[in-house]
Motif scaffolding. Structure first.
Motif, PDB file in Angstrom:
ATOM      1  N   ILE B 181      32.395  53.632  29.115  1.00 43.73           N
ATOM      2  CA  ILE B 181      33.674  54.230  28.682  1.00 43.73           C
ATOM      3  C   ILE B 181      34.581  53.140  28.106  1.00 43.73           C
ATOM      4  CG2 ILE B 181      35.798  55.343  29.483  1.00 43.73           C
ATOM      5  CD1 ILE B 181      34.103  56.821  31.573  1.00 43.73           C
ATOM      6  N   THR B 182      34.698  52.028  28.843  1.00 42.16           N
ATOM      7  CA  THR B 182      35.595  50.950  28.423  1.00 42.16           C
ATOM      8  C   THR B 182      35.178  50.375  27.069  1.00 42.16           C
ATOM      9  OG1 THR B 182      35.874  50.430  30.746  1.00 42.16           O
ATOM     10  CG2 THR B 182      36.655  48.800  29.192  1.00 42.16           C
ATOM     11  N   LEU B 183      33.889  50.090  26.944  1.00 47.88           N
ATOM     12  CA  LEU B 183      33.416  49.508  25.686  1.00 47.88           C
ATOM     13  C   LEU B 183      33.541  50.520  24.542  1.00 47.88           C
ATOM     14  CD1 LEU B 183      30.353  47.410  26.886  1.00 47.88           C
ATOM     15  CD2 LEU B 183      32.601  46.597  26.216  1.00 47.88           C
ATOM     16  N   SER B 184      33.349  51.800  24.854  1.00 43.72           N
ATOM     17  CA  SER B 184      33.491  52.824  23.815  1.00 43.72           C
ATOM     18  C   SER B 184      34.925  52.876  23.297  1.00 43.72           C
ATOM     19  CB  SER B 184      33.111  54.205  24.354  1.00 43.72           C
ATOM     20  OG  SER B 184      31.782  54.193  24.779  1.00 43.72           O
ATOM     21  N   VAL B 185      35.874  52.771  24.218  1.00 46.34           N
ATOM     22  CA  VAL B 185      37.280  52.785  23.789  1.00 46.34           C
ATOM     23  C   VAL B 185      37.566  51.553  22.924  1.00 46.34           C
ATOM     24  CG1 VAL B 185      39.672  52.662  24.583  1.00 46.34           C
ATOM     25  CG2 VAL B 185      38.049  54.144  25.757  1.00 46.34           C
ATOM     26  N   THR B 186      37.035  50.395  23.355  1.00 47.25           N
ATOM     27  CA  THR B 186      37.243  49.164  22.573  1.00 47.25           C
ATOM     28  C   THR B 186      36.674  49.323  21.169  1.00 47.25           C
ATOM     29  OG1 THR B 186      37.129  47.860  24.583  1.00 47.25           O
ATOM     30  CG2 THR B 186      36.784  46.682  22.521  1.00 47.25           C
ATOM     31  N   VAL B 187      35.438  49.803  21.096  1.00 47.52           N
ATOM     32  CA  VAL B 187      34.814  50.002  19.777  1.00 47.52           C
ATOM     33  C   VAL B 187      35.604  51.056  18.999  1.00 47.52           C
ATOM     34  CG1 VAL B 187      32.728  50.809  18.604  1.00 47.52           C
ATOM     35  CG2 VAL B 187      32.532  49.262  20.548  1.00 47.52           C
ATOM     36  N   GLY B 188      36.097  52.058  19.713  1.00 48.50           N
ATOM     37  CA  GLY B 188      36.889  53.112  19.073  1.00 48.50           C
ATOM     38  C   GLY B 188      38.126  52.555  18.376  1.00 48.50           C
ATOM     39  N   THR B 189      38.775  51.584  19.024  1.00 50.66           N
ATOM     40  CA  THR B 189      39.973  50.988  18.389  1.00 50.66           C
ATOM     41  C   THR B 189      39.583  50.214  17.133  1.00 50.66           C
ATOM     42  OG1 THR B 189      39.856  49.000  19.761  1.00 50.66           O
ATOM     43  CG2 THR B 189      41.210  50.806  20.577  1.00 50.66           C
ATOM     44  N   TRP B 190      38.391  49.613  17.153  1.00 46.23           N
ATOM     45  CA  TRP B 190      37.922  48.911  15.941  1.00 46.23           C
ATOM     46  C   TRP B 190      37.672  49.924  14.823  1.00 46.23           C
ATOM     47  CZ3 TRP B 190      33.674  45.510  18.666  1.00 46.23           C
ATOM     48  CH2 TRP B 190      34.315  44.595  19.504  1.00 46.23           C
ATOM     49  N   VAL B 191      37.106  51.064  15.205  1.00 46.11           N
ATOM     50  CA  VAL B 191      36.833  52.110  14.209  1.00 46.11           C
ATOM     51  C   VAL B 191      38.151  52.589  13.598  1.00 46.11           C
ATOM     52  CG1 VAL B 191      35.975  54.473  13.919  1.00 46.11           C
ATOM     53  CG2 VAL B 191      34.659  52.824  15.262  1.00 46.11           C
ATOM     54  N   ILE B 192      39.155  52.762  14.464  1.00 46.18           N
ATOM     55  CA  ILE B 192      40.469  53.198  13.967  1.00 46.18           C
ATOM     56  C   ILE B 192      41.012  52.172  12.966  1.00 46.18           C
ATOM     57  CG2 ILE B 192      42.895  53.516  14.633  1.00 46.18           C
ATOM     58  CD1 ILE B 192      41.850  54.801  17.228  1.00 46.18           C
ATOM     59  N   SER B 193      40.902  50.890  13.315  1.00 44.18           N
ATOM     60  CA  SER B 193      41.390  49.842  12.410  1.00 44.18           C
ATOM     61  C   SER B 193      40.630  49.880  11.089  1.00 44.18           C
ATOM     62  CB  SER B 193      41.225  48.459  13.055  1.00 44.18           C
ATOM     63  OG  SER B 193      41.952  48.408  14.251  1.00 44.18           O
ATOM     64  N   PHE B 194      39.323  50.119  11.174  1.00 48.14           N
ATOM     65  CA  PHE B 194      38.485  50.158   9.972  1.00 48.14           C
ATOM     66  C   PHE B 194      38.884  51.335   9.076  1.00 48.14           C
ATOM     67  CE2 PHE B 194      34.536  51.530   7.830  1.00 48.14           C
ATOM     68  CZ  PHE B 194      34.296  50.393   7.068  1.00 48.14           C
ATOM     69  N   ILE B 195      39.036  52.506   9.701  1.00 47.19           N
ATOM     70  CA  ILE B 195      39.408  53.689   8.907  1.00 47.19           C
ATOM     71  C   ILE B 195      40.808  53.490   8.325  1.00 47.19           C
ATOM     72  CG2 ILE B 195      39.849  56.173   8.994  1.00 47.19           C
ATOM     73  CD1 ILE B 195      37.768  56.375  11.210  1.00 47.19           C
ATOM     74  N   ALA B 196      41.700  52.883   9.140  1.00 47.09           N
ATOM     75  CA  ALA B 196      43.060  52.647   8.662  1.00 47.09           C
ATOM     76  C   ALA B 196      43.050  51.766   7.419  1.00 47.09           C
ATOM     77  CB  ALA B 196      43.898  52.000   9.760  1.00 47.09           C
ATOM     78  N   ALA B 197      42.138  50.780   7.409  1.00 42.37           N
ATOM     79  CA  ALA B 197      42.056  49.876   6.256  1.00 42.37           C
ATOM     80  C   ALA B 197      41.568  50.609   5.007  1.00 42.37           C
ATOM     81  CB  ALA B 197      41.123  48.719   6.582  1.00 42.37           C
ATOM     82  N   LEU B 198      40.838  51.702   5.221  1.00 48.32           N
ATOM     83  CA  LEU B 198      40.315  52.456   4.067  1.00 48.32           C
ATOM     84  C   LEU B 198      41.218  53.619   3.681  1.00 48.32           C
ATOM     85  CD1 LEU B 198      36.524  52.729   4.987  1.00 48.32           C
ATOM     86  CD2 LEU B 198      37.572  51.225   3.310  1.00 48.32           C
ATOM     87  N   GLN B 199      41.743  54.300   4.710  1.00 53.91           N
ATOM     88  CA  GLN B 199      42.460  55.541   4.452  1.00 53.91           C
ATOM     89  C   GLN B 199      43.974  55.399   4.465  1.00 53.91           C
ATOM     90  OE1 GLN B 199      40.774  58.465   3.908  1.00 53.91           O
ATOM     91  NE2 GLN B 199      38.791  57.470   4.117  1.00 53.91           N
ATOM     92  N   GLY B 200      44.478  54.462   5.258  1.00 48.68           N
ATOM     93  CA  GLY B 200      45.933  54.327   5.372  1.00 48.68           C
ATOM     94  C   GLY B 200      46.539  55.531   6.088  1.00 48.68           C
ATOM     95  N   GLY B 201      47.781  55.858   5.733  1.00 46.02           N
ATOM     96  CA  GLY B 201      48.450  57.039   6.287  1.00 46.02           C
ATOM     97  C   GLY B 201      48.615  56.966   7.795  1.00 46.02           C
TER      98      GLY B 201
END
Lengths: 243, 435
Positions: B181-201
């Motif tokens: 669970i912990t590592l999934s949340v950590t990876v999840g925040t990286w995914v959010i940062s990645f999508i944010a870099a592509l999608q913005g908003g």
């Protein structure tokens, strides 16, 4: 013993009323009611899977019951802090604080739960734990760990001490010594409620017995009363007849 | 409570995960420190390389940010296991069943664990003291406010890890589930940062509150009140969640309802925190601020300013505009609004689209357009619209940098030899005493 029981029947220390616990569709215990009298050693006996541990955990608040209520001597519902003040439960099959030395763990039992430090030496001596005090809990044998858990429970201050399988893992000599220690504490005014699957042990140690089978109460009383009610000749026969 | 703290402290020092983390932390910090100092030295002219480039160098950017970044790895991949060990261990070995019978609030129990774990984190930061002493011995310059800021950022990041690990360990039946669970949340925040870099908003808005963004801001010497308060709110949420789920005697349905109610409350709190505008630039080189005369001039502009920038998410000019100008501008002009306009995330095929690459400024009824993304260009356009002339920056206010052309002497021995040996020795002594 019977006289003691008769004198106490007027004011139970704890009344268990209609406790049920279901895991999904499986009813582990159903409508369990009985009384715990002050100063007695009450035994909970029953075959494997009868629901003894589930019942203990529901009474101790470790497991939420589906229905039912506990009441104090004053007929007040027993919950939360009041339950913690009245009952302490020692589960079976746990090995808490495996990396800590036994001596410290017993100090912790006294300090954390507010027990009497004066009892510490007596309990250590009666359960012959002195040579083990520097040993980590994790390296103790099964029997040693069980004695350590018994000591932990005996050092807590609550008036009712519930112990799940107090003699599990102990040899005959150790069982008798542990039973004598428990009797000594009961004589000192503490009420003990023990879950025991060995009928002979239960008959030797307990003042009264609650017989649980299939999640339901099948009998309650002294060993003699259970034998008489079942029409058997001894407690083992009564056990087989009633379960 | 005293006994509880003592017990948690003893359990921490008994945990192999904790000792291993301590041993590994030294070399991790050492590797970052040695690389950073070596590069800093070369850019400062060591061995005749790139002499003069490092004249405007700040130790915060050149040495401390990369050195502290070792703790991002520790917080993401090592510390969660220590947290799970301390919180989930009680459940596994049965101690929880004993302790929950004492009349101590579950919040106090989780609080004690969190306090001990936070202290553990501070102990794990000791290799930074070695780095600091080495840096001083080289003749390096230090600026306490920026060091305190970067340290605060990593402590807040650790507190998030503690909260996440504690919540996961309390909710999950088994430590391995909690770790996933912990590592999934950590990876999840990286995914959010990645999508944010592509999608913005909205993704970009959310990504600003993830641990990597949190740490990045503090590593630049910037303390943002909204991010700090939101981090504290999230930390509190995780600890409350842990306390709720450690009450194993309470029906799971009730715990679930209470958790959802807490989540709703914390979401509202974070929404309120996000409105806080205050921020402090603790960096010696004022890398998050304009010069003082510019800031005074900008403060005098009371009319709301709107900037519409026609850059795609991945256009490097957008990142430059943000870093060089807008981050500083938002701090000094709270009524500034910025919108980005683009039809793609890359912008490669928009170069010929009308207005692409333009930055349109609207100040009240006045409007101007520019293509310059540097701080100077942005300020010039704003001043032109507002009819404001800034004062001249005093010479002594200009940051001149602290170049240092000294290699990282003795650092290897300290971080790869002395530290692991000292920790292993202490572990061995403790083990012998217990045995």
């Amino acid at each position: 013993m019977v006289l003691l029981w008769q004198n106490m029947t007027t004011s139970p220390l704890l009344t268990v009323s209609g406790i049920s616990k279901a895991f999904g569709r499986l009813a582990a215990i159903e409508d369990v009611s009985f009384r715990v009298e002050p100063g007695e050693i009450l035994g909970l006996i029953g075959p494997n899977g009868a629901g003894k541990t589930t019942l203990f955990e529901c009474l101790a608040g470790v497991l939420p019951p589906t229905r039912g209520q506990l009441y104090t001597a004053a007929d007040q519902p027993l919950d939360g802090d009041a339950r913690s003040s009245l009952i302490f439960y020692v589960p079976d099959g746990i090995r808490p604080y495996p990396d800590q030395p036994l001596g410290w763990v017993l100090d912790f039992a006294v300090g954390f739960f507010g027990g009497h430090a004066d009892n510490l030496r007596r309990v250590i001596d009666s359960l012959q734990l002195a040579p083990l005090l520097k040993q980590r809990i994790g390296v103790l044998s099964k029997g040693q760990a069980k004695r350590a858990l018994l000591a932990f429970g005996l050092l807590t201050p609550q008036p009712i001490l519930m112990i799940d399988e107090p003699f599990e893992g102990l040899d005959l000599k150790q069982t008798r010594e542990a039973a004598a220690t428990l009797r000594e504490h009961a004589n000192g005014g503490r009420t003990l409620f023990l879950s025991i699957h060995q009928i002979a042990d239960a008959a030797r140690v307990c003042d009264r017995l609650v017989l649980l089978s299939g999640g339901r109460i099948r009998g309650e009383g002294t060993a003699a009363e259970l034998v008489s009610r079942s029409g058997a000749t001894d407690l083992e026969g009564a056990f087989l007849a009633l379960t | 409570m005293q006994w509880l703290l003592a017990k948690e402290w003893r359990e921490l020092w008994s945990a192999r995960a904790w000792w291993l983390m301590l041993i590994v932390t030294g070399p991790l910090v050492g590797l970052s420190f040695i690389n950073a100092v070596q590069m800093y030295a070369e850019l400062s002219g060591l061995n005749g390389t790139a002499v003069g480039v490092g004249e405007a160098f700040s130790p915060l950017v050149g040495v401390w940010a990369p050195t502290f970044s070792a703790y991002e790895l520790v917080a993401a991949f090592l510390f969660p296991f220590v947290v799970i060990r301390l919180v989930g261990g009680d459940r596994q070995n049965g101690a929880l069943k004993l302790e929950m019978q004492q009349r101590i609030s579950p919040f106090a129990r989780v609080g004690a664990k969190a306090l001990v774990l936070l202290t553990a984190w501070l102990v794990a930061m000791l290799p930074l003291v070695i780095a600091g002493l080495l840096w001083k011995s080289y003749g390096g310059s230090t600026y306490a406010p920026e060091l305190a800021t970067i340290a605060l950022g990593h402590v807040l990041n650790a507190s998030l890890t503690i909260a996440l690990g504690a919540a996961a360990a309390a909710v999950a039946e088994h430590p391995s589930t909690a770790a996933i669970i912990t590592l999934s949340v950590t990876v999840g925040t990286w995914v959010i940062s990645f999508i944010a870099a592509l999608q913005g908003g909205w993704w970009e808005l959310v990504a600003a509150f993830t641990p990597p963004a949190l740490v990045a801001q503090f590593q630049h010497g910037l303390i943002r009140l909204d991010v700090t308060l939101s981090t504290l709110a999230l930390t509190t949420f995780g600890l409350i969640l842990a306390a709720l789920w450690l009450r194993i005697g309470v029906p799971a349905q009730r715990r679930l309802v209470e958790s959802i109610a807490t989540l709703g409350t914390v979401a509202l709190m974070i929404g309120a925190c996000a409105m806080a505008r205050a921020s402090w630039d603790a960096s010696e080189n004022r890398q998050n601020s304009f010069s003082e005369p510019d800031e005074a001039a900008l403060r005098s502009i009371t009319t709301p300013l709107h900037i519409e920038a026609h850059f795609a998410m991945e256009d490097s000019r957008r990142a430059e505009l943000e870093r060089m100008a807008l981050v500083k501008l938002r701090r000094i002009m709270p009524r500034l609004t910025v919108t980005y306009a683009s039809q793609t995330s890359v912008g490669l095929y928009e170069q010929n689209t009308e207005h692409y690459g333009e930055i349109i400024y609207t100040l009240g009824s006045k409007r101007d357009t520019s293509r310059i993304v540097t701080a100077e260009g942005v300020l010039e356009t704003i001043y032109g619209l507002a009819g404001v002339t800034p004062g001249v920056e005093r010479d002594d206010e200009i940051f001149r940098g602290h170049p240092l052309a000294v290699p990282p002497r003795h650092a290897g021995v300290m971080f790869f030899g002395v530290w692991p040996a000292a920790i292993a020795g202490a572990w061995f002594v403790r083990y012998r005493r217990q045995a």
